[in-house]
Each structure stands twice: as structure tokens, then as C-alpha cells.
Motif scaffolding. Sequence first.
Motif, PDB file in Angstrom:
ATOM      1  N   TYR A 191      90.173  -4.779  15.348  1.00 62.11           N
ATOM      2  CA  TYR A 191      90.436  -3.494  15.932  1.00 62.11           C
ATOM      3  C   TYR A 191      89.384  -2.295  15.515  1.00 62.11           C
ATOM      4  N   LEU A 192      88.845  -2.495  14.433  1.00 60.53           N
ATOM      5  CA  LEU A 192      87.607  -1.626  13.775  1.00 60.53           C
ATOM      6  C   LEU A 192      86.310  -1.689  14.269  1.00 60.53           C
ATOM      7  N   ARG A 193      86.161  -3.016  14.967  1.00 57.94           N
ATOM      8  CA  ARG A 193      84.793  -3.616  15.235  1.00 57.94           C
ATOM      9  C   ARG A 193      83.844  -2.398  15.658  1.00 57.94           C
ATOM     10  N   PRO A 194      84.216  -1.595  16.579  1.00 60.62           N
ATOM     11  CA  PRO A 194      83.584  -0.587  17.398  1.00 60.62           C
ATOM     12  C   PRO A 194      82.856   0.320  16.384  1.00 60.62           C
ATOM     13  N   LEU A 195      83.921   0.626  15.380  1.00 60.61           N
ATOM     14  CA  LEU A 195      83.524   1.783  14.454  1.00 60.61           C
ATOM     15  C   LEU A 195      82.429   1.137  13.402  1.00 60.61           C
ATOM     16  N   TYR A 196      82.500  -0.126  13.118  1.00 59.34           N
ATOM     17  CA  TYR A 196      81.553  -0.762  12.438  1.00 59.34           C
ATOM     18  C   TYR A 196      80.161  -0.696  13.164  1.00 59.34           C
ATOM     19  N   ASP A 197      80.291  -1.300  14.180  1.00 66.37           N
ATOM     20  CA  ASP A 197      79.084  -1.259  14.948  1.00 66.37           C
ATOM     21  C   ASP A 197      78.353  -0.081  15.115  1.00 66.37           C
ATOM     22  N   ALA A 198      78.815   1.163  15.352  1.00 67.43           N
ATOM     23  CA  ALA A 198      78.527   2.379  15.373  1.00 67.43           C
ATOM     24  C   ALA A 198      77.703   2.838  14.218  1.00 67.43           C
ATOM     25  N   LEU A 199      78.459   2.476  13.038  1.00 66.10           N
ATOM     26  CA  LEU A 199      78.088   3.011  11.819  1.00 66.10           C
ATOM     27  C   LEU A 199      76.725   2.148  11.326  1.00 66.10           C
ATOM     28  N   TYR A 200      76.859   0.840  11.518  1.00 66.53           N
ATOM     29  CA  TYR A 200      75.518   0.089  11.256  1.00 66.53           C
ATOM     30  C   TYR A 200      74.344   0.152  12.162  1.00 66.53           C
ATOM     31  N   GLU A 201      74.438   1.160  13.153  1.00 67.82           N
ATOM     32  CA  GLU A 201      73.296   1.518  13.810  1.00 67.82           C
ATOM     33  C   GLU A 201      72.785   2.727  13.056  1.00 67.82           C
ATOM     34  N   MET A 202      73.373   3.340  12.357  1.00 63.52           N
ATOM     35  CA  MET A 202      72.769   4.564  11.874  1.00 63.52           C
ATOM     36  C   MET A 202      72.701   4.719  10.392  1.00 63.52           C
ATOM     37  N   MET A 203      72.830   3.579   9.806  1.00 62.25           N
ATOM     38  CA  MET A 203      72.741   3.441   8.283  1.00 62.25           C
ATOM     39  C   MET A 203      72.350   2.193   7.887  1.00 62.25           C
ATOM     40  N   PRO A 204      71.647   1.939   6.804  1.00 65.84           N
ATOM     41  CA  PRO A 204      71.377   0.555   6.300  1.00 65.84           C
ATOM     42  C   PRO A 204      72.338  -0.115   5.747  1.00 65.84           C
ATOM     43  N   GLY A 205      72.575  -1.417   6.213  1.00 67.08           N
ATOM     44  CA  GLY A 205      73.670  -2.198   5.975  1.00 67.08           C
ATOM     45  C   GLY A 205      74.075  -2.237   4.296  1.00 67.08           C
ATOM     46  N   GLU A 206      72.984  -2.324   3.508  1.00 70.30           N
ATOM     47  CA  GLU A 206      73.328  -2.339   2.287  1.00 70.30           C
ATOM     48  C   GLU A 206      73.843  -0.968   1.465  1.00 70.30           C
ATOM     49  N   GLU A 207      73.504   0.229   2.140  1.00 67.41           N
ATOM     50  CA  GLU A 207      73.890   1.473   1.846  1.00 67.41           C
ATOM     51  C   GLU A 207      75.269   1.690   2.255  1.00 67.41           C
ATOM     52  N   ILE A 208      75.600   0.997   3.302  1.00 64.36           N
ATOM     53  CA  ILE A 208      76.923   0.989   4.140  1.00 64.36           C
ATOM     54  C   ILE A 208      78.051   0.304   3.121  1.00 64.36           C
ATOM     55  N   ASP A 209      77.809  -0.862   2.828  1.00 65.42           N
ATOM     56  CA  ASP A 209      78.290  -1.887   2.099  1.00 65.42           C
ATOM     57  C   ASP A 209      78.633  -1.076   0.442  1.00 65.42           C
ATOM     58  N   ARG A 210      77.586  -0.643  -0.095  1.00 70.19           N
ATOM     59  CA  ARG A 210      77.811   0.112  -1.587  1.00 70.19           C
ATOM     60  C   ARG A 210      78.768   1.222  -1.298  1.00 70.19           C
ATOM     61  N   LYS A 211      78.494   2.114  -0.175  1.00 71.43           N
ATOM     62  CA  LYS A 211      79.469   3.223  -0.010  1.00 71.43           C
ATOM     63  C   LYS A 211      80.797   2.691   0.139  1.00 71.43           C
ATOM     64  N   MET A 212      80.953   1.588   1.029  1.00 67.01           N
ATOM     65  CA  MET A 212      82.495   1.242   1.208  1.00 67.01           C
ATOM     66  C   MET A 212      83.067   0.872  -0.212  1.00 67.01           C
ATOM     67  N   VAL A 213      82.087   0.048  -0.944  1.00 66.99           N
ATOM     68  CA  VAL A 213      82.733  -0.438  -2.278  1.00 66.99           C
ATOM     69  C   VAL A 213      83.351   0.909  -3.031  1.00 66.99           C
ATOM     70  N   ASN A 214      82.464   1.860  -3.098  1.00 65.68           N
ATOM     71  CA  ASN A 214      82.785   2.940  -4.030  1.00 65.68           C
ATOM     72  C   ASN A 214      83.716   4.038  -3.219  1.00 65.68           C
ATOM     73  N   ASN A 215      84.329   3.597  -1.969  1.00 69.88           N
ATOM     74  CA  ASN A 215      85.220   4.365  -1.164  1.00 69.88           C
ATOM     75  C   ASN A 215      84.610   5.578  -0.600  1.00 69.88           C
ATOM     76  N   LEU A 216      83.357   5.691  -0.577  1.00 69.81           N
ATOM     77  CA  LEU A 216      82.915   6.915   0.065  1.00 69.81           C
ATOM     78  C   LEU A 216      82.888   6.746   1.570  1.00 69.81           C
ATOM     79  N   ILE A 217      82.778   5.330   1.980  1.00 67.79           N
ATOM     80  CA  ILE A 217      82.842   5.374   3.400  1.00 67.79           C
ATOM     81  C   ILE A 217      84.318   4.506   3.517  1.00 67.79           C
ATOM     82  N   GLU A 218      85.033   4.675   4.467  1.00 71.99           N
ATOM     83  CA  GLU A 218      86.259   3.979   4.331  1.00 71.99           C
ATOM     84  C   GLU A 218      86.442   3.764   5.993  1.00 71.99           C
ATOM     85  N   ILE A 219      86.875   2.628   6.349  1.00 73.52           N
ATOM     86  CA  ILE A 219      87.388   2.169   7.879  1.00 73.52           C
ATOM     87  C   ILE A 219      88.539   1.393   7.759  1.00 73.52           C
ATOM     88  N   ALA A 220      89.597   2.156   8.183  1.00 72.44           N
ATOM     89  CA  ALA A 220      90.968   1.882   7.845  1.00 72.44           C
ATOM     90  C   ALA A 220      91.894   2.221   8.971  1.00 72.44           C
TER      91      ALA A 220
END
Length: 318
Positions: A191-220
Motif C-alpha cells: 500500500y505504501l509502495r508509491p510513497l517509497y518510489d517517489a522518495l527514492y527518486e529524490m534522495m540517495p537510498g542509503e540516506e533514506i535507509d539511515r533516516k528511516m532507522v533513526n525515525n527521521l523518515i517514517e512511512i506508516a
Amino acid sequence: MSPVNISSHQKQLEFEDNQFLSSLFGYHDKNLKVLENKFKVKLYTRGNLLSIKGNRDPVEKAYFIIQGLYQKLKNNDISAEEIENNIDLAKPTYIKEQIEQDQKFQINTKLKTIYPKTKNQELFLKEMRSKDVVFAVGPAGTGKTYLAVAYAVSLFVEGKINRLILSRPAVEAGERLGFLPGDMKEKIDPYLRPLYDALYEMMPGEEIDRKMVNNLIEIAPLAFMRGRTLNKSFIILDEAQNTLSTQMKMFLTRLGQNSKMVITGDLSQKDLPDNAKSGMQDAMEKLEKVKDIGFVHLNSSDVCRHTLVEKIINAYDK
């Protein structure tokens, strides 16, 4: 095309709609040859990509002229026959206006610079910049979610927000979570795939993963928003037509200090039970007179996908 001395400066244009390119480029690339001679640059085409190489100043001028002519063609402001004459728009005043217009609406993310493609999309960006809560309603492909995510990422880059929260109600096309295989994350992710897709077009994947681990980016899913107060955050609720009124009220009241909310959806694509009123529609009716809340209505003319998508939407509307 005539050879020129090529320096290291290069810009590239990617045209999303090929149907205008034959008119833009001219018969046997006649218009491009005129531009090459006028600006002393080298133009290379491959499919829907156009590369411009040469010295910085002429490359920038050619870039804005080609971009401007393409938009005029797309918006029916100019005919194919007028293209050659309008190449003379490459005058300092016109170029200055084009540059200023571009800079006015540009959204800078980590991986790309994004521009609204229609007047309604420009209005959407203006509303997001000036209002803390914005509703954007329109059919698929009009850039609602994409522009909202892009603007949110740009604020993240500028340090104006500390957190980015992307949410959707987990209700789609008649399916319910209990009927899907896997654990909760596996049930929710589709259900959240379109949000992931848009986000990964705009930020490097490793930065997104790091911010998600630190709860700075949350997809819920929307249900995870209950009981929270979100400060200095950008919160996007996508597919909001599938919320109930109680869910929408819950979501809107999460807004904390120095935060922004964008609610996007298509009221014609409601997947709620027939007797249930969309929480998005209900909220828009209740809040329409609140002056600090923005409302943007996009339509089929704002579709930025395949040209057939606009025709399909119009056919269904009829």
C-alpha cells in the motif's frame, strides 16, 4: 549539424511527451540546426532526450529557449508553423524571464531539481509554501503525491523540518489487510509502495535507509498516527479519499508546531463501502471557509503520464 568547439558545460532536457518533438525539432532537425548556429552550441538527440553542449552562457540560453518552446507547444500557445519564427524569442529579456520563472518554482531535492509542469501544479506548490495544511484533489497522474514528496524533501534538505512522515490508509480496491499473506510489514508495504518510489527518486537510498532507522523518515499506515503530536515535521496523507471522517479528524489534529500537512486524493477512486462518506470530502466541506487551509483541484489537463491517461480519465468522467 554544424561542428562547434565544445567546452565541458552540458545540460540535458528530458521531454515526457514525444508527440511534440517532431514539431519542436523541425523537419530533419531544421529548428535544432538554427539553434546550433544561433548559439554556437552542439545539440544531440536520443529518443526523448536532448543534450546541449558548449560554453556555459550559450548553453543556458539554448536550454531555456528550447524548454520554453516545448511548453508553448504543449500548452497549445504556439503552432508548429510558428516555431521557427519564435526561435527569435532568444533575446536577453525573454531568457531572463524564463530563468526567473524557473527559479521561482524550482524544487531542489538531493537527486534532482523538479518543476511544476502545469498552472495547477504551480498553484499547488504556492499553497504548500504559504499554508500549513493543504488539500490536493485530482485524478491519477496529476503529480499530487510526487510534488508533495519533492517539496517535503526540499525542506528536509534546507533543514526546515526535522522529520518526514508519509502515510496512507491501508484500504485498496476491495482488499483488506487480513486477507493478505505475511506479517504486518509485508501486509502494509504494498500500500505504501508509491510513497517509497517517489522518495527514492529524490534522495540517495542509503540516506533514506539511515533516516528511516533513526525515525527521521517514517512511512506508516494511517492507523499508526493515533495519539501523536508531530512537531517540525512534514506529514503527507496519500489516497485520503479512503479515510473515514473519524480517521481524517484524527490525522488533522496531529499537527504540531512548525509543521506542515498535505492531504492528497482522488474522490472518484473511493474504495470505501458504498454507504461510507469519504473523510477527505467531509473535511473539505467542513474546512472550506478556514482561510489558512489551502485547497487545490487538479484535473485531466494536469496529467503528466502517458497522453492516453488524460483521455482515459475524460472518458470515465463522461
